[in-house]
Design a protein around this motif. Structure first.
Motif, PDB file in Angstrom:
ATOM      1  N   ALA B 312       0.858  -1.208   0.000  1.00  0.00           N
ATOM      2  CA  ALA B 312       0.000   0.000   0.000  1.00  0.00           C
ATOM      3  C   ALA B 312       0.885   1.246   0.000  1.00  0.00           C
ATOM      4  CB  ALA B 312      -0.890  -0.032   1.232  1.00  0.00           C
ATOM      5  N   TYR B 313       2.029   1.149   0.627  1.00  0.00           N
ATOM      6  CA  TYR B 313       2.953   2.292   0.674  1.00  0.00           C
ATOM      7  C   TYR B 313       3.380   2.675  -0.733  1.00  0.00           C
ATOM      8  CZ  TYR B 313       7.258   4.872   1.612  1.00  0.00           C
ATOM      9  OH  TYR B 313       8.263   5.804   1.625  1.00  0.00           O
ATOM     10  N   ALA B 314       3.745   1.664  -1.540  1.00  0.00           N
ATOM     11  CA  ALA B 314       4.139   1.967  -2.925  1.00  0.00           C
ATOM     12  C   ALA B 314       2.940   2.557  -3.664  1.00  0.00           C
ATOM     13  CB  ALA B 314       4.606   0.684  -3.607  1.00  0.00           C
ATOM     14  N   GLY B 315       1.752   2.017  -3.372  1.00  0.00           N
ATOM     15  CA  GLY B 315       0.547   2.526  -4.030  1.00  0.00           C
ATOM     16  C   GLY B 315       0.379   4.006  -3.783  1.00  0.00           C
ATOM     17  N   LEU B 316       0.600   4.426  -2.524  1.00  0.00           N
ATOM     18  CA  LEU B 316       0.456   5.856  -2.184  1.00  0.00           C
ATOM     19  C   LEU B 316       1.408   6.695  -3.035  1.00  0.00           C
ATOM     20  CD1 LEU B 316       0.265   5.938   1.743  1.00  0.00           C
ATOM     21  CD2 LEU B 316      -1.504   6.611   0.116  1.00  0.00           C
ATOM     22  N   ILE B 317       2.670   6.269  -3.089  1.00  0.00           N
ATOM     23  CA  ILE B 317       3.668   7.083  -3.817  1.00  0.00           C
ATOM     24  C   ILE B 317       3.303   7.175  -5.296  1.00  0.00           C
ATOM     25  CG2 ILE B 317       6.081   7.163  -4.514  1.00  0.00           C
ATOM     26  CD1 ILE B 317       6.814   5.815  -1.896  1.00  0.00           C
ATOM     27  N   PHE B 318       2.970   6.028  -5.902  1.00  0.00           N
ATOM     28  CA  PHE B 318       2.698   6.046  -7.349  1.00  0.00           C
ATOM     29  C   PHE B 318       1.419   6.808  -7.652  1.00  0.00           C
ATOM     30  CE2 PHE B 318       6.208   3.897  -8.856  1.00  0.00           C
ATOM     31  CZ  PHE B 318       6.448   2.713  -8.177  1.00  0.00           C
TER      32      PHE B 318
ATOM     33  N   LEU D  39      13.853  18.014  -9.183  1.00  0.00           N
ATOM     34  CA  LEU D  39      12.976  16.833  -9.335  1.00  0.00           C
ATOM     35  C   LEU D  39      13.304  15.815  -8.245  1.00  0.00           C
ATOM     36  CD1 LEU D  39      10.846  15.380 -11.133  1.00  0.00           C
ATOM     37  CD2 LEU D  39      12.774  14.298 -12.293  1.00  0.00           C
ATOM     38  N   ALA D  40      14.614  15.579  -8.029  1.00  0.00           N
ATOM     39  CA  ALA D  40      15.009  14.575  -7.032  1.00  0.00           C
ATOM     40  C   ALA D  40      14.473  14.968  -5.665  1.00  0.00           C
ATOM     41  CB  ALA D  40      16.527  14.459  -7.002  1.00  0.00           C
ATOM     42  N   VAL D  41      14.557  16.259  -5.363  1.00  0.00           N
ATOM     43  CA  VAL D  41      14.085  16.713  -4.048  1.00  0.00           C
ATOM     44  C   VAL D  41      12.577  16.478  -3.940  1.00  0.00           C
ATOM     45  CG1 VAL D  41      13.632  18.807  -2.699  1.00  0.00           C
ATOM     46  CG2 VAL D  41      15.934  18.378  -3.620  1.00  0.00           C
ATOM     47  N   THR D  42      11.842  16.847  -5.000  1.00  0.00           N
ATOM     48  CA  THR D  42      10.377  16.657  -4.907  1.00  0.00           C
ATOM     49  C   THR D  42      10.048  15.183  -4.677  1.00  0.00           C
ATOM     50  OG1 THR D  42      10.700  17.435  -7.188  1.00  0.00           O
ATOM     51  CG2 THR D  42       8.790  18.275  -6.010  1.00  0.00           C
ATOM     52  N   VAL D  43      10.727  14.299  -5.426  1.00  0.00           N
ATOM     53  CA  VAL D  43      10.418  12.866  -5.267  1.00  0.00           C
ATOM     54  C   VAL D  43      10.738  12.440  -3.837  1.00  0.00           C
ATOM     55  CG1 VAL D  43      11.089  10.538  -5.996  1.00  0.00           C
ATOM     56  CG2 VAL D  43      10.764  12.327  -7.699  1.00  0.00           C
ATOM     57  N   ALA D  44      11.886  12.931  -3.298  1.00  0.00           N
ATOM     58  CA  ALA D  44      12.257  12.548  -1.932  1.00  0.00           C
ATOM     59  C   ALA D  44      11.188  13.031  -0.963  1.00  0.00           C
ATOM     60  CB  ALA D  44      13.614  13.170  -1.578  1.00  0.00           C
ATOM     61  N   VAL D  46       8.073  13.568  -1.549  1.00  0.00           N
ATOM     62  CA  VAL D  46       6.850  12.748  -1.702  1.00  0.00           C
ATOM     63  C   VAL D  46       7.032  11.417  -0.972  1.00  0.00           C
ATOM     64  CG1 VAL D  46       5.549  11.381  -3.392  1.00  0.00           C
ATOM     65  CG2 VAL D  46       6.083  13.787  -3.865  1.00  0.00           C
ATOM     66  N   VAL D  47       8.189  10.789  -1.146  1.00  0.00           N
ATOM     67  CA  VAL D  47       8.410   9.474  -0.530  1.00  0.00           C
ATOM     68  C   VAL D  47       8.328   9.596   0.984  1.00  0.00           C
ATOM     69  CG1 VAL D  47      10.168   7.708  -0.116  1.00  0.00           C
ATOM     70  CG2 VAL D  47       9.748   8.524  -2.444  1.00  0.00           C
ATOM     71  N   VAL D  48       8.984  10.633   1.523  1.00  0.00           N
ATOM     72  CA  VAL D  48       8.973  10.795   2.991  1.00  0.00           C
ATOM     73  C   VAL D  48       7.558  11.130   3.450  1.00  0.00           C
ATOM     74  CG1 VAL D  48       9.747  12.305   4.861  1.00  0.00           C
ATOM     75  CG2 VAL D  48      11.403  11.446   3.158  1.00  0.00           C
ATOM     76  N   ALA D  49       6.891  12.012   2.703  1.00  0.00           N
ATOM     77  CA  ALA D  49       5.528  12.422   3.111  1.00  0.00           C
ATOM     78  C   ALA D  49       4.628  11.195   3.168  1.00  0.00           C
ATOM     79  CB  ALA D  49       4.991  13.434   2.118  1.00  0.00           C
ATOM     80  N   MET D  50       4.753  10.319   2.186  1.00  0.00           N
ATOM     81  CA  MET D  50       3.892   9.135   2.178  1.00  0.00           C
ATOM     82  C   MET D  50       4.237   8.249   3.369  1.00  0.00           C
ATOM     83  SD  MET D  50       1.848   9.615  -0.149  1.00  0.00           S
ATOM     84  CE  MET D  50       2.020  11.369  -0.320  1.00  0.00           C
ATOM     85  N   TRP D  51       5.515   8.177   3.736  1.00  0.00           N
ATOM     86  CA  TRP D  51       5.895   7.315   4.848  1.00  0.00           C
ATOM     87  C   TRP D  51       5.280   7.831   6.142  1.00  0.00           C
ATOM     88  CZ3 TRP D  51       8.353   2.688   5.089  1.00  0.00           C
ATOM     89  CH2 TRP D  51       8.760   2.249   6.348  1.00  0.00           C
ATOM     90  N   THR D  52       5.382   9.129   6.317  1.00  0.00           N
ATOM     91  CA  THR D  52       4.856   9.682   7.577  1.00  0.00           C
ATOM     92  C   THR D  52       3.326   9.626   7.582  1.00  0.00           C
ATOM     93  OG1 THR D  52       5.066  11.789   6.452  1.00  0.00           O
ATOM     94  CG2 THR D  52       6.744  11.276   8.106  1.00  0.00           C
TER      95      THR D  52
END
Ligand code: HEA
Ligand code: HEA
Ligand code: CUA
Ligand SMILES: [Cu+2]
Lengths: 207, 539, 322, 141
Positions: B312-318, D39-44, D46-52
């Motif tokens: 689900a985590y990957a789903g959120l990112i994509f 771009l790299a910063v935005t992706v990073a 996004v990844v961190v935001a989704m984790w939190t």
């Protein structure tokens, strides 16, 4: 000799060099697929990969690395020789040396492959593994043969190209003003060398 | 229109040599473009026949026209041929090959021999595909999902995989050629921000072609290896992970869909500017969004795997990144609309296709947003909603753009004008037939009719009959241009160098242009689309 | 299925999430409609108002206005963020099974569905469930990738070979609803369909009690546990050569490599099929692999048995993994 | 000058020095690096935001009613059997058939009908011969 679609030699040279860099980018993506698969399975089957990697002959791997690094050196010297206008024989000599080192690399690779064949470590029906993690070991050897095999094919192509370029160099085709084919062959050769510099630790040094 | 009666130049790239050798060994980018035009049209007709058979079969709920396995082969071959052998090559290899050198004032592409090699590699791949089709076809779906494709399918998967593998290199060669040509061979004064937007779009597409195609090549090679040597990098029984295949496949296949749409966007920018006699609104923004789509397009592949067991985590990112990639497309649509403001708009056939593109691309695009929404994709994944989405945006979008471009530059390619009234009629028939074919599929999708179904429950029949009816109209619509364009080769009026009064270096050359395009390399002093000379900004 | 002039237009809402998925759907349709009408309208006005007329030249419209570009980037971005959050929230609701959901085990096999109730009830292509109760499906495939899809419940999930995938739903209306296989799986993919029969709890109990059966899953699992010789090494009082399995399910296990793993269904399945993949400290890896010997149903029954060895309150269902 | 009226071919080559016969200016490397980093910063991010925000999304929204006590009750079960272990079923069936074939058992105590092992039956038939068909009114085939 200037091709009709170019305005001058420097435009032709820059185009050739940029063309090779773009081609190398596609090669990086091409190997990238295998590196992605390697990473995925290394993460999942760390133990199995480590156990399987024991059977690789680190000595031969290191020797190959040395061979390739020296071949990159001789290739760079050849390109430099053309740039400063050294005699054709000098340039061709360096190129032949590069080619021989390439063949040496392929020779050592053949020895390693034969050794794996003898020990039934070639993935597929004939694969034999006495440890506990048979499937993981077979996966490692699948990746080993896929990655080093693809690299060997690129090395073979490289040796062929260097042969052609060496012959042309011997005929004095390359001058400080025009040595594009030599330069882009050099780029390709260094690329194939760098790929091996990544393959060696990932496959041999994870015990 | 030019005052004097337009005349055809005595010698041009077509009549300078009629021998077969001069065509099969040509290094002229214009002739290679025509070779590609013929090959992809053949494959389009083949792909469309498969589509016609699919729609015929789906007229009735129970499968009584073809067997189960044959239906599976129909949609697989239809998908594969349409994507890899028609839509991906279409604009880059035909319009791109013909126009890029002329638009930047060059005599030819950087590597003409590589360009010819690209056509031969494409044809070799095509031969493999035709052999696979004749030998019984492939039934894995165009997505080749393992373990079905690598273990369970007994059809010609390996031959097909080799065919697509080889054709991939045609894309790589073409992309490489364009990137080097656009960087190194622009006419003096033609800075990046004076380039026509078609060149920007082709440049962005080439980046994807060059970086994406090798990944599908190695993935299909691995599937081939697994089928031939029965060793499982993707086989779960041997410790392989089928999800790895999906990741590698979609890593290419989503950027591939942007390979299909970006060139059409470039064509539409040219058409909107020319037929509204207006500078493109926000030129730099539109140029950058092409590149943005290409780059961000590489980061969203996981939205095809929301319900495939991906975390689900990957789903959120994509899902989040899929929404980001949609923004540049939205900006483009708004900029095209704004270009019409205060323009002087004419409704020639290319313009009808361009307007059709904007409409259908918008519908196709926003339905992409439905699919990018996690909660929504759960219900509509692998249903006809997805089929409708990608036909709206590929057939409604990409093909409309291709048709528009073909009509717009037809006078430059052949020196002849096509019959305007017939062309407008064809555009209308295609637009109507298209909507009747694919709009019902949105409803079918939400009702839950799954994709790739040979037989379906009876309650879905009414909508399927509508879709099939639409397909036959659409089929007729596509046949019309085939006839009148061929007719125009002989009896079309002489076009003259610039029948549309368009801007762009390609319109400086006679129609059809000489082999070397320009006597002297032109010098560019003004902005792209400078239709009103009075505010000739430096640009 | 709701019809409009004879055309089927909309699927029934028969599960707890169906209404919320449809609400999201209508929101997305509304946003798309607004933008479509906005764009088509503006284009029609422009192409009529500014159609080419002799003597009427195009007037400079400028290069573009930064603030306008900003507006039509930020507004769509804001809208997409709404779509993202709403969709993500709903996605987690769809895939997080509530505690105490009734278990059903599903085995997908080329071109049929095999359902198994914990009470031992086994069905092919039919699934009888009580209305109003959350049902959690634990699914696995015996060959290729399948996908269990019930349109009326608005849920689906792929069924993978070699790994369990789960999904849940709570039927809210009685009736029979179609279930489809929604991931291409070969020749008879379109025949791999069936029915979900949602019944009143009493009818469901009658249906359940309808006929003799070899026993609940965990009982069959127990028999299998003895038959296959697991009991020789796994004694409940931990005196066997292998560890006791009492209290294993749901607990945290530290492997010889120090890695800590959650002992869920996948973990146990791997212990049985690939025993040396997870070596335990102070135990010799002498456990034989049972891969290929036990069918997927057998594995599910063994797991049900091992689960039953864990006292009820200790076992907690695995939440959505990161 | 307006492009349209300009007859083709006579476009004069401006007095550009011969060296500049193609556009030298190319994309600035700095800009590309800046865009790449952005771009790299935005992706990073996004990844961190989704984790939190993962736990926020994963938190169950509505409280599900506690499972009713009845839920645990296991009722007897029935229904069509699903073949789990084909060889085992076959073995059970065969043993049952064998038992019938070779066993002694009352078929119907009131009428005195009994089942005898097939071997014994063969011997009896050999001694007494087959009963004449008509006399017993043989059963329909
Ligand atoms: C030309 C091809 C093309 C293009 C351009 C796109 C564009 C997009 N696609 Fe599509 N897609 C396909 C071809 C394409 N797609 C194919 C072939 C498949 C199925 C493959 C298979 O499974 O076989 C697929 C499947 C697919 C899926 C997987 C569905 C599933 O299998 O479950 C998803 C999910 O996110 C998706 C999303 C998107 C998005 C967000 C865009 C965006 O780029 C669209 C952006 C455009 C707009 C948004 C419209 C313009 C904007 C406005 C008018 C303003 C209003 C907009 C906002 C409010 C933001 N697509
Ligand atoms: C470039 C891409 C492209 C193009 C141009 C098209 C064009 C068309 N496609 Fe598409 N299609 C795909 C790409 C494309 N498709 C892909 C990638 C898939 C997924 C494959 C997979 O799932 O693996 C797919 C799948 C697909 C399906 C789903 C099959 C299934 O899931 O079971 C359908 C169904 O209608 C369909 C229809 C059509 C039609 C009618 C056209 C028309 O535009 C073509 C023109 C139509 C005709 C020329 C019809 C000719 C009519 C006759 C010959 C008379 C027949 C008589 C009657 C119809 C009564 N396509
Ligand atoms: Cu199972 Cu499709
Ligand atoms: Cu995609």
């Amino acid at each position: 000799m200037l091709r009709h679609q170019f305005e001058d030699a420097s435009q032709q040279r820059e185009s050739a060099v940029l063309g090779m860099w773009v081609f190398l980018a596609t090669e990086i993506m091409f190997f990238g697929g295998l590196f992605a698969a390697y990473t995925a399975y290394r993460y999942q089957y760390g133990a199995g990969f480590a156990a399987a990697s024991h059977h690789l002959n680190m000595l031969l791997g290191a020797a190959n690395t040395a061979v390739l690094l020296t071949s990159s050196l001789t290739m760079a010297l050849a390109v430099h020789a053309a740039q400063v206008g050294k005699k054709p024989a000098h340039i061709a000599g360096l190129l032949v040396l590069t080619m021989l080192l390439g063949c040496a690399f392929l020779g050592i690779k053949a020895v390693e492959y034969h050794d794996k064949f003898v020990h039934h470590l070639v993935p597929g029906a004939s694969f034999v593994w006495e440890g506990t993690l048979t499937r993981q070991a077979e996966m490692f050897y699948y990746l080993y043969f896929a990655m080093t095999g693809l690299h060997a094919i690129h090395m073979l192509a490289g040796v062929g190209v260097v042969l052609v370029v060496a012959i042309l160099a011997a005929r004095g085709r390359y001058t400080p003003q025009y040595h594009n084919p030599l330069e882009i062959t050099g780029l390709y050769w260094h690329f194939v060398d760098i790929i091996w510099v990544f393959l060696f630790p990932l496959l041999y040094l994870i015990a | 229109m030019t005052t004097s009666e337009p005349t055809m130049p005595p010698v041009h790239y077509l009549n300078c040599d009629y021998s077969i050798r001069s065509w099969l060994l040509t290094q002229d980018h214009k002739r290679i473009a025509l070779l590609f035009l013929v090959s992809i049209t053949v494959f389009f007709l083949l792909g469309s026949t498969y589509a016609g058979m699919i729609r015929t079969e789906l007229l009735t709920p129970n499968g009584n026209v073809v067997s189960h396995q044959n239906y599976n082969k129909l949609f697989t071959m239809h998908g594969l041929i349409m994507i890899f052998f028609f839509l991906i090559p279409s604009i880059p290899t035909v319009l791109g090959n013909f126009l890029i050198p002329m638009m930047i004032g060059a005599r030819d592409l950087a590597f003409p021999r590589l360009n010819l090699a690209s056509w031969y590699v494409y044809t070799l791949g095509g031969i493999f595909t035709i052999t696979a089709a004749v030998a019984g076809g492939v039934d894995t779906g165009w997505t080749f999902y393992t373990p079905y494709s690598s273990i369970y399918s007994h059809t010609n998967v390996t031959t097909m995989a080799v065919g697509v593998f080889i054709t991939g290199f045609s894309s790589i060669f073409t992309g490489l050629n364009f990137i080097v040509t656009i960087h190194k061979m622009r006419a003096p004064g033609l800075t990046w921000f004076r380039l026509p937007l078609f060149v920007w779009a082709i440049y962005a597409t080439s980046i994807i072609m060059v970086l994406g195609t090798p990944v599908i090549a190695i993935t299909l090679a691995m599937v081939g290896l697994e089928r031939v040597f029965h060793i499982g990098i993707f086989d779960p029984a041997l410790g392989g992970d089928p999800l790895l295949f999906q990741h590698l496949f979609w890593f290419y296949s989503h950027p591939a869909v942007y390979i299909m749409i970006l060139p059409s966007m470039g064509v539409v920018s040219e058409l909107i500017a020319c037929f509204s006699r207006n500078r493109i609104f926000g030129y730099k923004i539109v140029a950058f969004s092409s590149v943005a789509i290409a780059v961000v397009g590489f980061l969203v592949w996981g939205h095809h795997m929301f319900v495939s067991g991906q975390s689900a985590y990957a789903g959120l990112i994509f899902s989040f990144l899929s929404f980001l990639v949609a923004i540049p497309s939205a900006i483009k649509v708004f900029n095209w609309t704004a270009t019409l403001y205060k323009g002087s708009i004419s409704y020639d056939a290319p313009m009808l296709y361009a307007l059709g593109f904007i409409g259908l691309f918008t519908i196709g695009g926003v339905t992409g947003l439905f699919l990018a929404t996690l909660g929504m994709d759960v219900h509509v994944h692998d249903t006809y909603f997805v089929v409708a989405h990608f036909h709206y945006i590929m057939v409604g979008g990409a093909i409309m753009g291709y048709m528009g471009g073909l009509h717009f530059w037809w006078p430059k390619i052949t020196g002849r004008l096509y019959p305007e009234q017939w062309a407008r009629l064809a555009a209308l028939v295609i637009f109507l037939g298209f909507n009747l074919t694919f709009f019902p599929q949105f409803i079918l999708g939400y009702l839950g009719m799954p994709r790739r179904y040979h037989t379906y429950p009876a309650e879905f029949q009414v909508l399927n009959v509508m879709s099939s009816a639409g397909a036959s109209i659409l089929g007729v619509g596509y046949m019309l241009p085939l006839f009148y364009l061929l007719w125009s080769l002989r009896r079309g009026p002489i076009a003259g160098p610039n029948p549309w009064g368009a801007k762009g270096l390609e319109w400086l050359t006679p129609s059809p242009p000489p082999t070397e395009n320009f006597e002297q390399t032109p010098v560019v002093t003004e902005e792209a689309y400078a239709y009103r000379p009075e505010e000739n900004a430096s640009g | 299925m709701k019809h409009w002039m004879g055309f089927p237009m909309f699927p029934e809402q028969a599960s707890s999430v169906a209404g919320r998925v449809d609400a999201l759907y209508f929101f997305l349709v509304a946003v798309s409609g607004v933008f479509a009408i906005l764009i088509f309208g503006v284009i029609t006005v422009f192409i009529v108002k500014y159609r080419r007329r002799p003597g009427k030249m195009a007037v400079a419209s400028g290069h573009g206005h930064m603030w306008l570009e900003l507006v039509w980037s930020v507004v769509p971005l804001a809208l997409t963020m709404v779509m993202f959050f709403w969709g993500a929230k709903l996605f987690f609701t769809i895939y997080t099974a509530p505690p105490g959901a009734m278990d059903v085990f599903v085995v997908g096999k080329q071109w049929m569905w095999k359902f198994q109730h914990p009470e031992g009830q086994r069905e092919i292509n039919e699934l009888h469930i009580p209305v109003g109760r959350p049902i959690k499906l634990t699914m696995i495939s015996e060959d290729v990738i399948h996908d269990l899809f019930v349109p009326a419940f608005r849920v689906k999930n792929d069924v993978l070979p070699g790994r369990y995938t789960t999904m849940w739903f709570q039927a809210t209306r009685k009736g029979d609803y179609r279930l489809f296989c929604a991931q291409y799986c070969g020749t008879e993919h379109s025949l791999m369909t069936g029915w979900v029969h949602v019944m009143d709890p009493p009818d469901y109990q009658n249906w359940l009690g309808g006929g003799a059966e070899a026993g609940p899953m965990h009982v069959i699992g127990g028999k299998l546990f003895d038959q296959l010789g697991c009991a020789t090494c796994h004694k409940n009082d931990n005196t066997g050569r292998g560890p006791t399995l009492v209290g294993l399910f749901g607990s945290k296990v530290t492997l010889k490599s120090g890695q800590v793993m959650q002992a869920d269904e996948d973990y146990i399945r791997d212990c049985i099929t690939k025993p040396n993949a997870r070596l335990l400290p102070n135990y010799e890896p002498i456990m034989p692999t049972f891969k290929g010997i036990i069918s997927e149903e057998g594995l599910l029954q063994l797991i049900a048995y091992i689960k039953s060895l864990t006292p009820p309150q200790a076992a907690k269902t695995g939440s959505e993994t990161k | 000058m307006d492009m349209n009226e300009q007859p083709p071919h006579t476009r004069k080559q401006s007095a550009e020095p011969p060296g500049h016969r193609y556009e030298e200016g190319d994309a600035s490397f700095g800009a590309l690096v800046k865009w790449g980093a952005g771009l790299a910063v935005t992706v990073a991010v996004v990844v961190v935001a989704m984790w939190t925000s993962f736990d926020y999304f994963a938190a169950p929204t509505e409280k599900f009613p506690a499972p009713s006590l009845m839920a645990g009750a296991r009722a007897p079960y029935a229904g069509p059997k699903l073949q789990v272990h084909a060889p085992r079923d076959l073995k059970e069936w065969r043993t049952a058939e064998e038992a019938v074939l070779n066993g002694w058992a009352w078929v119907d105590p009131d009428k005195g009908i009994v089942r005898i092992p097939v071997g014994r039956a063969i011997e009896l038939l050999a001694e007494r011969g087959l009963p004449p068909k008509t006399e017993v009114g043989g059963t329909k085939p």
